[in-house]
Motif scaffolding. Structure first.
Motif, mmCIF file in Angstrom:
data_model
loop_
_atom_site.group_PDB
_atom_site.id
_atom_site.type_symbol
_atom_site.label_atom_id
_atom_site.label_comp_id
_atom_site.label_asym_id
_atom_site.label_seq_id
_atom_site.Cartn_x
_atom_site.Cartn_y
_atom_site.Cartn_z
ATOM 1 N N ARG A 77 39.020 -23.563 10.628
ATOM 2 C CA ARG A 77 37.908 -24.598 11.000
ATOM 3 C C ARG A 77 36.716 -23.539 11.136
ATOM 4 N N ALA A 78 35.548 -23.833 10.041
ATOM 5 C CA ALA A 78 34.369 -22.864 10.169
ATOM 6 C C ALA A 78 33.781 -22.919 11.224
ATOM 7 N N SER A 79 33.754 -24.079 11.992
ATOM 8 C CA SER A 79 33.030 -23.984 13.399
ATOM 9 C C SER A 79 33.562 -23.031 14.389
ATOM 10 N N SER A 80 34.934 -23.062 14.256
ATOM 11 C CA SER A 80 35.776 -22.395 15.524
ATOM 12 C C SER A 80 35.537 -20.684 14.961
ATOM 13 N N ILE A 81 35.654 -20.407 13.707
ATOM 14 C CA ILE A 81 35.285 -18.937 13.513
ATOM 15 C C ILE A 81 33.929 -18.915 13.545
ATOM 16 N N SER A 82 33.109 -19.366 13.270
ATOM 17 C CA SER A 82 31.345 -19.004 13.386
ATOM 18 C C SER A 82 31.338 -19.087 15.086
ATOM 19 N N SER A 83 31.993 -19.759 15.984
ATOM 20 C CA SER A 83 31.710 -19.560 17.255
ATOM 21 C C SER A 83 32.382 -18.487 17.874
ATOM 22 N N ILE A 84 33.586 -17.730 17.516
ATOM 23 C CA ILE A 84 33.971 -16.601 18.045
ATOM 24 C C ILE A 84 33.644 -15.383 17.239
ATOM 25 N N ARG B 81 27.019 -11.636 9.718
ATOM 26 C CA ARG B 81 27.707 -12.850 10.274
ATOM 27 C C ARG B 81 28.358 -13.689 9.431
ATOM 28 N N SER B 82 27.901 -13.837 8.157
ATOM 29 C CA SER B 82 28.382 -14.538 7.130
ATOM 30 C C SER B 82 29.565 -13.579 6.535
ATOM 31 N N LEU B 83 29.542 -12.647 6.287
ATOM 32 C CA LEU B 83 30.663 -11.740 6.088
ATOM 33 C C LEU B 83 31.771 -11.871 6.727
ATOM 34 N N LEU B 84 31.637 -11.793 8.095
ATOM 35 C CA LEU B 84 32.883 -11.930 8.946
ATOM 36 C C LEU B 84 33.460 -13.367 8.914
ATOM 37 N N GLU B 85 32.725 -14.615 8.666
ATOM 38 C CA GLU B 85 32.976 -15.894 8.652
ATOM 39 C C GLU B 85 33.736 -15.851 7.429
ATOM 40 N N GLN B 86 33.173 -15.620 6.531
ATOM 41 C CA GLN B 86 34.060 -15.842 4.906
ATOM 42 C C GLN B 86 35.397 -14.926 4.845
ATOM 43 N N ARG B 87 35.377 -13.775 5.508
ATOM 44 C CA ARG B 87 36.882 -13.153 5.571
ATOM 45 C C ARG B 87 37.644 -13.907 6.274
ATOM 46 N N LEU B 88 37.177 -14.083 7.579
ATOM 47 C CA LEU B 88 38.410 -14.685 8.406
ATOM 48 C C LEU B 88 38.857 -16.047 7.913
ATOM 49 N N LEU B 89 37.719 -16.950 7.284
ATOM 50 C CA LEU B 89 38.317 -18.132 6.783
ATOM 51 C C LEU B 89 39.096 -18.001 5.679
ATOM 52 N N ALA B 90 38.903 -16.905 4.574
ATOM 53 C CA ALA B 90 39.636 -16.693 3.577
ATOM 54 C C ALA B 90 41.208 -16.065 4.256
ATOM 55 N N ALA B 91 40.973 -15.388 4.967
ATOM 56 C CA ALA B 91 42.386 -14.996 5.570
ATOM 57 C C ALA B 91 43.295 -15.914 6.196
ATOM 58 N N GLY B 92 42.466 -17.029 6.880
ATOM 59 C CA GLY B 92 43.239 -18.010 7.502
ATOM 60 C C GLY B 92 44.003 -18.947 6.428
ATOM 61 N N LYS B 93 43.133 -19.091 5.416
ATOM 62 C CA LYS B 93 43.754 -20.368 4.161
ATOM 63 C C LYS B 93 44.598 -19.367 3.615
ATOM 64 N N ALA B 94 44.697 -18.097 3.225
ATOM 65 C CA ALA B 94 45.763 -17.470 2.615
ATOM 66 C C ALA B 94 47.043 -17.359 3.466
ATOM 67 N N LEU B 95 46.826 -17.272 4.540
ATOM 68 C CA LEU B 95 48.061 -17.087 5.742
ATOM 69 C C LEU B 95 48.679 -18.242 5.725
ATOM 70 N N THR B 96 48.055 -19.695 5.428
ATOM 71 C CA THR B 96 48.806 -20.727 5.773
ATOM 72 C C THR B 96 48.920 -21.625 4.644
ATOM 73 N N ALA B 97 48.584 -20.850 3.265
ATOM 74 C CA ALA B 97 48.833 -21.817 2.016
ATOM 75 C C ALA B 97 50.343 -21.498 1.621
ATOM 76 N N GLN B 98 50.820 -22.201 0.733
ATOM 77 C CA GLN B 98 52.092 -21.982 -0.126
ATOM 78 C C GLN B 98 52.145 -20.682 -0.684
ATOM 79 N N HIS B 99 53.294 -19.827 -0.412
ATOM 80 C CA HIS B 99 53.464 -18.509 -1.156
ATOM 81 C C HIS B 99 53.822 -18.555 -2.270
ATOM 82 N N HIS B 100 52.747 -18.484 -3.488
ATOM 83 C CA HIS B 100 52.990 -18.266 -4.860
ATOM 84 C C HIS B 100 52.685 -17.116 -5.371
ATOM 85 N N ALA B 101 53.461 -16.349 -6.086
ATOM 86 C CA ALA B 101 53.255 -15.132 -6.676
ATOM 87 C C ALA B 101 52.168 -15.055 -7.588
#
Length: 542
Positions: A333-340, A412-432
Motif C-alpha cells: 500500500r503506497a499510503s502505508s509506505i509513504s507514512s513510514i 522521499r520518492s526513491l525510498l517509497e518506490q524502492r520499498l513498493l517494488a520490493a514489496g511487490k517482488a516479495l509477494t509475487a509468484q516466483h517466475h524465473a
C-alpha cells in the motif's frame, strides 16, 4: 578465392583456364585482363588472392604491373607465365614478389604445382594476419583499461614502487621529474537523476565524455593525467603537475566544457601531494573525503579544498526502521509506505548541514536492507526491465538536484518506490528469468577484466547468490568463478602471442592483480607456465 589471368593473348588465357585445377584449390572466380592497366582495375575492384601474369604485353607490361602489385596489393601471390627465358625478367619478378616463373607453353603439372604453392602461402599468411588483427583488437581494447589500472594502483597506494612508476612513464609518456602534484577527485554519482538517465543504457559514454573533456582542458601528459578510478566505477581522478590554484583554473575550464556537452557542472574535491609519488594515495583519499563530506544542503561552489560539513546528524539510522518498513512494503500500500518514510525522514529535513557521504550511507543501508529481504526469498525475484534499471543503475544515483544539492522530494520518492517494488517482488509468484544464467554469462564475457564478485552479480541481476551458484553450474557445468577464470585464461593465451607485452602486463589486462597468482592459475589450467606457453607459440608460429 579469386584468381586473375593477365595476358594479351586470348588463347593463352583460355589454355591456362583449361589446365588449372581451380575448383580443387578453392578458386571459384576467374578474372581476366589483357594488360597491366586492366589488371590494376580488376585488382582494385575484386582484390584477387592469386595473380598469373605475362611479362611482355602492350601498354603497361608485366614488369611495371609487378612493381605496382608489390606496393598496392602486397598480400596477393603472383605467378609469372612468360615466353622469355630472360635472367633480368626472372630477377625482376623475384625482386617484386613473384613466387614462380613458368615458361610458355606451360605444362599442367607445373601450373598446378605453382598454384598449390601460391594458395597455401596465401592461406598461411592470411591466418597469421587474422591472428595478428585479433591480438591488435584485444590490445587496443584493453590498453585504456590497462592505463587506468596502473593509475588506479598508484592512487590507492599499491603502485608507488620505482618499477611501477617506470611502467607509468613508459605507457603514458609522463615527465621524468614531477616536483609537485595536486589531486582532484569527482564522482559521476553526484550528477542528478535526469542527467544520469540519459546515459543509463551507455554509462561508458558518460565516463568517456568526462574523461575526454578533462584531457582536452588539461594538456596531457605535460600538465597532468586524468583517469577512471577502476575500484570506484563512478570516480574520475586528475593528477596535476602544478599548484592547487592552477588546478582550480583547469577545473573551471572543465566545468565550462561539461556545461556545454552534458549541461551540468561537477563537484571536485582537491588536495596537494607533498611527496610524489609516495604521497599520492594520501592526497587522493583527502580529495575524495573533501568531495564526499561537502555540505549538500547549502554549498553550491563546485570546488572543495576544505572539509565543509560535520557528520554529527541527529536522527535514526534507516535500519532502525527496518521492521516497520518491511511490514509497510509487504502491505503493498503506497499510503502505508509513504507514512513510514515520512516519519523517518522528518528530522533530517530541518538540518542545515548534511554531507554527500551521509546521503550515500542512507542509500547503502537501503540497498543492504532490501538485499537481505530478497536473499531470504525462495528462488529468483521477478522484475521487468524498467524496474531492474531503476533498482540497479550503472552509478549510485543520489537524490540530488541540478546543482548537486540534496532534494528531499527525490529522496522521499526513491525510498517509497524502492520499498513498493520490493514489496511487490516479495509477494509475487516466483517466475524465473527466461534465461538468467545466459545473461549473467554475457555480462561476465564483457566485464571479465574487472574485479567481479558474486555479490555484485547477484545485486545486478536481482537474484540471490545461492540461486546463481546452483543454477549457473547446472547450466554451464562450471561454477561462476570457474567460468570467469576460463575467460581470463583464454584471453591471456591470445595476448601471450604478442611478444611485446610482458607477462605482468597481461596478468593485469585480464583481471589478475598478482602476477604469481596468474602464473599459478595458468599452469593449473594449461599444464605449463605463461612464459612456457609463449615460448611454445613463438616456436611453432601458431
Amino acid at each position: 578465392m579469386k584468381a586473375l589471368l593477365v595476358d594479351d593473348e586470348q588463347h593463352v588465357r583460355h589454355a591456362i583456364q583449361l589446365l588449372g585445377r581451380w575448383g580443387d584449390l578453392g578458386i571459384d572466380v576467374l578474372l581476366e585482363a589483357v594488360d597491366g592497366n586492366e589488371a590494376i582495375e580488376a585488382i582494385t575492384a575484386h582484390q584477387p588472392q592469386i595473380i598469373l601474369s605475362d611479362m611482355r604485353m602492350p601498354g603497361m607490361d608485366g614488369m611495371a604491373l609487378l612493381e605496382w602489385i608489390s606496393v598496392h596489393s602486397p598480400h596477393s601471390k603472383v605467378i609469372v607465365i612468360s615466353g622469355y627465358d630472360d635472367f633480368e625478367l626472372v630477377r625482376h619478378a623475384i625482386r617484386h614478389g613473384g613466387m614462380d616463373y613458368l615458361l610458355k607453353p606451360v605444362e599442367a603439372n607445373e601450373l598446378n604445382a605453382a598454384l598449390v604453392k601460391a594458395v597455401h602461402a596465401w592461406e598461411e599468411e592470411h591466418t597469421l594476419r587474422t591472428e595478428s588483427t585479433k591480438q591488435s583488437i584485444v590490445v587496443n581494447r584493453m590498453r585504456p583499461h590497462y592505463q587506468n589500472r596502473l593509475l588506479t594502483e598508484l592512487a590507492v597506494g599499491r603502485g608507488n614502487t620505482s618499477a611501477h612508476i617506470q611502467r607509468l612513464q613508459e605507457e603514458l609518456d609522463l615527465p621524468s621529474s614531477i616536483p609537485m602534484c595536486c589531486v582532484a577527485v569527482t564522482s559521476l554519482s553526484h550528477l542528478d537523476e535526469d542527467c544520469l538517465a540519459k546515459y543509463r543504457s551507455q554509462p561508458n559514454l558518460l565516463v568517456f565524455s568526462v574523461l575526454n573533456i578533462c584531457a582536452e582542458m588539461m594538456r596531457t601528459p605535460i600538465e597532468g593525467v586524468t583517469f577512471h578510478q577502476l575500484n570506484q566505477p563512478d570516480e574520475i581522478v586528475l593528477l596535476h603537475w602544478g599548484t592547487q590554484s592552477s588546478l582550480e583554473r583547469i577545473l573551471e575550464r572543465i566545468n565550462d566544457g561539461l556545461e556545454q556537452t552534458i549541461q551540468r557542472r561537477l563537484h571536485f574535491g582537491l588536495s596537494t601531494c607533498e611527496n610524489y609519488p609516495v604521497g599520492i594515495s594520501t592526497a587522493y583519499l583527502d580529495a575524495s573525503s573533501k568531495l564526499w563530506r561537502r555540505n549538500i544542503v547549502l554549498t553550491r561552489n563546485p570546488i572543495h579544498s576544505t572539509i565543509e560539513s560535520s557528520n554529527r546528524i541527529k536522527g535514526k539510522r534507516l535500519t532502525a526502521f527496518e521492521e516497520p518498513m518491511r511490514i509497510a512494503a509487504l502491505s503493498c500500500r503506497a499510503s502505508s509506505i509513504s507514512s513510514i518514510v515520512a516519519e523517518w525522514l522528518e528530522p533530517f529535513t530541518k538540518l542545515e548541514v548534511i554531507s554527500a557521504e551521509q546521503l550515500q550511507q542512507w542509500i547503502s543501508e537501503l540497498d543492504w536492507m532490501l538485499s537481505c529481504w530478497l536473499d531470504d526469498a525462495e528462488g529468483p525475484i521477478p522484475h521487468d526491465e524498467e524496474s531492474a534499471e531503476d533498482q540497479f543503475p550503472p552509478f549510485a544515483e543520489l537524490p540530488l538536484d541540478h546543482d548537486g544539492l540534496i532534494s528531499f522530494p527525490l529522496l522521499r520518492s526513491l525510498l517509497e518506490q524502492r520499498l513498493l517494488a520490493a514489496g511487490k517482488a516479495l509477494t509475487a509468484q516466483h517466475h524465473a528469468y527466461p534465461d538468467p544464467m545466459s545473461e549473467i554469462a554475457r555480462y561476465m564475457d564483457a566485464h571479465y577484466q574487472e574485479d567481479l564478485s558474486l555479490q555484485q552479480i547477484a545485486a545486478r541481476f536481482y537474484l540471490s547468490r545461492e540461486y546463481i551458484s546452483r543454477k549457473f553450474k547446472q547450466q554451464f557445468g562450471l561454477n561462476w568463478s570457474e567460468y570467469l577464470g576460463k575467460l581470463r585464461i583464454n584471453n591471456a593465451k591470445l595476448l601471450l602471442q604478442n611478444p611485446s607485452l610482458r607477462v605482468a602486463q597481461i596478468s593485469e589486462m585480464v583481471g589478475f592483480q598478482d602476477e604469481k597468482y596468474f602464473s599459478k592459475v595458468f599452469k593449473k589450467t594449461e599444464g605449463i607456465t605463461p612464459a612456457e606457453y609463449r615460448k611454445t607459440m613463438l616456436q611453432t608460429g601458431s
